[in-house]
Design an enzyme around this catalytic site. Structure first.
Site, PDB file in Angstrom:
ATOM      1  N   ASP A  96       0.579  -0.326   3.003  1.00 20.70           N
ATOM      2  CA  ASP A  96       0.270  -2.082   2.342  1.00 20.70           C
ATOM      3  C   ASP A  96      -1.105  -2.033   2.503  1.00 20.70           C
ATOM      4  O   ASP A  96      -2.247  -2.082   2.824  1.00 20.70           O
ATOM      5  CB  ASP A  96       1.187  -3.174   2.884  1.00 20.70           C
ATOM      6  CG  ASP A  96       1.017  -4.774   2.152  1.00 20.70           C
ATOM      7  OD1 ASP A  96       1.189  -4.329   1.200  1.00 20.70           O
ATOM      8  OD2 ASP A  96       0.475  -5.023   2.198  1.00 20.70           O
ATOM      9  N   GLU A 122      -0.609   2.911  -0.376  1.00 20.05           N
ATOM     10  CA  GLU A 122      -0.962   1.439  -0.879  1.00 20.05           C
ATOM     11  C   GLU A 122      -1.865   1.687  -1.778  1.00 20.05           C
ATOM     12  O   GLU A 122      -3.030   0.508  -1.273  1.00 20.05           O
ATOM     13  CB  GLU A 122      -0.235   0.146  -1.190  1.00 20.05           C
ATOM     14  CG  GLU A 122      -0.226  -0.353  -2.286  1.00 20.05           C
ATOM     15  CD  GLU A 122       0.547  -1.958  -1.935  1.00 20.05           C
ATOM     16  OE1 GLU A 122       1.052  -2.399  -3.105  1.00 20.05           O
ATOM     17  OE2 GLU A 122       0.217  -2.572  -0.892  1.00 20.05           O
TER      18      GLU A 122
END
Length: 729
Positions: A368, A405
């Site tokens: 993330d 990401e």
């Protein structure tokens, strides 16, 4: 409570070199457990033991001697005899409370071990007021309080148990052969329609394996399962009056402990054994496990947030601090940012990843806001971030999937340029360009074709391959697929933030009616459009990721930021399979089709060249007249012929040739077809405009064209033809 220094058989001060420290965490040895924790700036440290998870008063508190219980300047340790698996514990650290210097020690706060393998399931909604900002202040800073947190903070659990893996090991499929399925672990089975005995748990996922197998996905990508506080918000749903929850879990508090509330059993450390069982059974069914990991920030928030572990153990060592060290640099958008390239945090990240691969058998990780891992302690972007270099070169992780990401909330955007050639990336350009094209921006055809063919503009320049592009139309963050074709605006009032949260640029189209509709024409148009999106995703070169429930039209009723909706807004309603049967069957056929055809899983980018010298390039683009496409005047219509020769695709075997037709306009268009090679015939496999089951025909029943050389492509539809020519290469 003052630390109690114990002597005798229950505690021993094991020797440790000033250069060699015990492994961090709690580790069983022959006659007890060695506990070790990092803190460079603490002046005192105590190990606090408990008998029961709800105990406020510890059974023992052991004050560590800095002369005998410290290795080097950083690691505090103690061996405690006559304890073992299931022992509950916390740490207490004392030291300077000087926020202006970055130090926030508070001996009134008991602390979670950052290396704890399991936590007790003691996060409770009725305690939510205690989880937020401390009610007392010191010098205007609410993070210091004289109140004890012993009554509500989870206890760490010593974990030492055998598990029968039955020969299991990570599957580690090549990315090019994967179909990723992004899902919330509890949301997979929480809805009553899931028809499982253990809803919302690791065991519930096991019960859903037949469904995942029938769908055909290869890799289950789970939203965060590292333990977090589900009740760390005080916002209220204005429609129900109920408090919203931290449902997604992007506020990690323990990077080694699986989420305790996802365990069915109440036994000590049941989350560990049940997680392992889930992985073993998924692997036995041929399904990988990929974890979404959140190393960019923790659940302690900003300077007014609660103290759980990192802040109380050594705030300045774990976090990026502003020049005014009272404040945290915030590249995560969540109040704080972990200092990932300082040694202590880099070691924690590596140790965590190794643990989940070696001990928990997971196949990969999705990082993330991974661009935070490219920042130094002051937040500056680095060319070769040490933590990323270590991850790439670590022998334990050498076969592990690494998915970034590649952006953060501080403005970093590294799509196509994330450091290191092993990294795959979430490709948001694929999402946006495909949505723009299908949702009425027909001028985006060049960008659409680039995404369809593997995004060479992003990945070819640094020696990466098409499969390093993780293609997706939707993800957990944003509209579901059904909502992409049903809403033009976000509808997030239920989140309790006056609809201010979530993205405003959704690149969606509601077919003239906002939200649910009983208009037959509107609903048919929406179903066709969902099939267009699914076909684009699963026929495109790259690694496709499906968001759970999109295969049967799951809706969040226009909520594009359902992070706090632990209810039917987020849960998978399998009853929709009957309502959207044609979408479900169509998606299942697409997955099977992709996995059968290596031409759709190319190992390299298209070049437009004819490497097998058969007078057909690996891909050729055409307009509706069968002429080479003029990219400035294509008008939302596009044809592509793809050569399936193994020389062109890089696959071990030859494949069929394919002809793809795209019509994003409302009006029907007749395509003149470029010929198939070796006198082959084009046959129709897919036409999203046709009613179920004619929309996707089995290959053995592929329909010969009524007018060879021509095909009438309905408005807003996608057509795929397959050649029946046999290879002789």
């Amino acid at each position: 409570m003052r630390g109690i220094s114990l002597t005798g058989s229950s505690v021993s001060n094991i020797s440790a070199s000033k250069r060699i420290a015990p492994s961090l965490g709690a580790h069983k040895v022959e006659d007890g457990v060695v506990f070790a924790v990092f803190s460079r700036h603490a002046s005192a440290m105590s190990l606090v033991l408990f008998d029961h998870q709800d105990d406020v008063t510890p059974s023992r508190e052991i004050a560590l001697d800095p002369e005998r219980n410290k290795a080097g300047d950083d690691v505090w340790f103690i061996k405690v005899a006559e304890v073992g698996h299931g022992q509950l514990y916390l740490w207490r650290a004392d030291g300077p409370y000087k926020p202006e210097d970055g130090h926030r020690f508070n001996r009134n706060k008991l602390l979670i071990d950052p290396y704890a393998r399991a936590l007790t399931n003691t996060w409770k909604p009725e305690r939510a007021e205690l989880y937020g900002y401390d009610p007392e202040s010191m010098d205007g800073d609410l993070s210091f309080s004289s109140l004890s947190n012993a009554g509500f903070i989870p206890k760490c659990i010593v974990v030492h148990e055998e598990f029968d893996w039955q020969g299991d090991h990570p599957l580690n499929y090549p990315l090019r052969d994967c179909i990723l399925y992004e899902a919330h672990l509890a949301g997979l089975t929480q809805h009553k329609s899931s028809d499982v005995e253990h809803p919302g748990t690791y065991l519930g996922v096991i019960e859903k394996i037949p469904y995942l197998k029938a769908l055909g996905v290869t890799s289950l990508e789970l939203l965060p399962v590292h333990d977090f506080n589900s009740f760390d918000t005080r916002r209220v749903n204005p429609e129900t009056g109920e408090m919203v929850q931290n449902y997604w879990g992007y506020n990690t508090l323990s990077f080694f402990a699986p989420k305790s509330s996802y365990a069915h059993s109440a036994a000590a450390a049941a989350a560990v054994s049940e997680f392992k069982l889930m992985v073993r059974e998924l692997h036995a069914a041929g399904i990988e496990v990929i974890l979404d990991v959140v190393f960019n920030h923790s659940g302690e928030g900003n300077q007014f947030g609660p103290t759980y572990n990192f802040r109380g153990l050594d705030n300045s060592m774990y976090y990026m601090l502003e020049d005014n060290k009272r404040h945290y640099r915030n590249y995560s958008g969540c109040g704080n940012t972990m200092s990932c390239n300082t040694p202590v945090m880099a070691d924690l990240i590596l140790d965590s990843l190794r643990y989940w691969v070696s001990e928990m058998h997971v196949d990969g990780f999705r990082f993330d806001l991974a661009s935070v891992l490219s920042r130094d302690a002051r937040g500056r972007m680095m060319n070769k971030p040490p933590v990323l270099e270590h991850i790439l070169n670590d022998p334990v992780l050498k076969d592990t999937k690494l998915i970034a990401e590649p952006w953060d909330a501080g403005g970093a955007y590294q799509v196509g340029s994330f450091p290191g050639t092993r990294w795959a990336e979430w490709n948001d350009r694929f999402r946006d360009d495909v949505r723009r094209f299908w949702n009425r921006d027909v001028g985006a055809v060049g960008d659409f074709a680039t995404r369809l063919s593997g995004s060479a503009d992003l990945y070819a320049h640094n020696n990466r391959k098409p499969f390093h592009s993780i293609n997706f139309i939707t993800s957990h963050d944003g509209f579901t697929l059904r909502d992409v074709v049903s809403y033009n605006r976000k509808h997030n009032r239920m989140n309790g933030e006056d609809n201010r949260d979530g993205h405003d640029r959704n690149l969606s189209y509601n077919f003239g009616i906002e939200g649910e509709s009983e208009n037959y024409g509107v609903e048919q148009g929406r179903v066709r459009h969902m099939k267009n999106f699914m076909a684009t995703l699963l026929l495109a070169i790259g690694t496709p990721m499906i968001t759970a429930g999109d295969e049967f039209g799951r809706t969040q009723k226009g909520n594009n930021n359902a992070y706090c909706q632990n209810n039917e807004v987020s849960w998978l309603d399998y009853g929709l399979i009957e309502t959207y049967q044609e979408l479900f069957v169509f998606t299942r056929h697409l997955i099977q089709f992709r996995l059968r055809h290596p031409a759709l899983r190319r190992t390299d980018f298209y070049t437009g060249e004819d490497r097998d010298r058969n007078d057909y390039p690996d891909i050729a683009w055409f307009d509706s007249f069968g002429r080479p496409v003029n990219w400035t005047q294509s008008g939302g219509r596009l044809g592509a012929r793809m050569d399936g020769s193994r020389i062109e695709t890089g696959a071990p075997d030859d494949d069929n040739d394919f002809y793809l037709m795209i019509n994003a306009n409302r009006a029907e268009i007749e395509f003149a077809l470029a010929p198939a090679r070796r006198k082959g015939r084009w046959k129709r496999v897919i036409d999203t405009s046709l009613p179920f089951p004619q929309d996707f025909l089995p290959e053995e029943d592929a329909a010969a064209l009524l007018s060879p050389g021509r095909y009438r492509c309905a408005g807003r539809s996608l057509v795929l033809l397959i050649s029946d020519a046999q290879f002789n290469t």
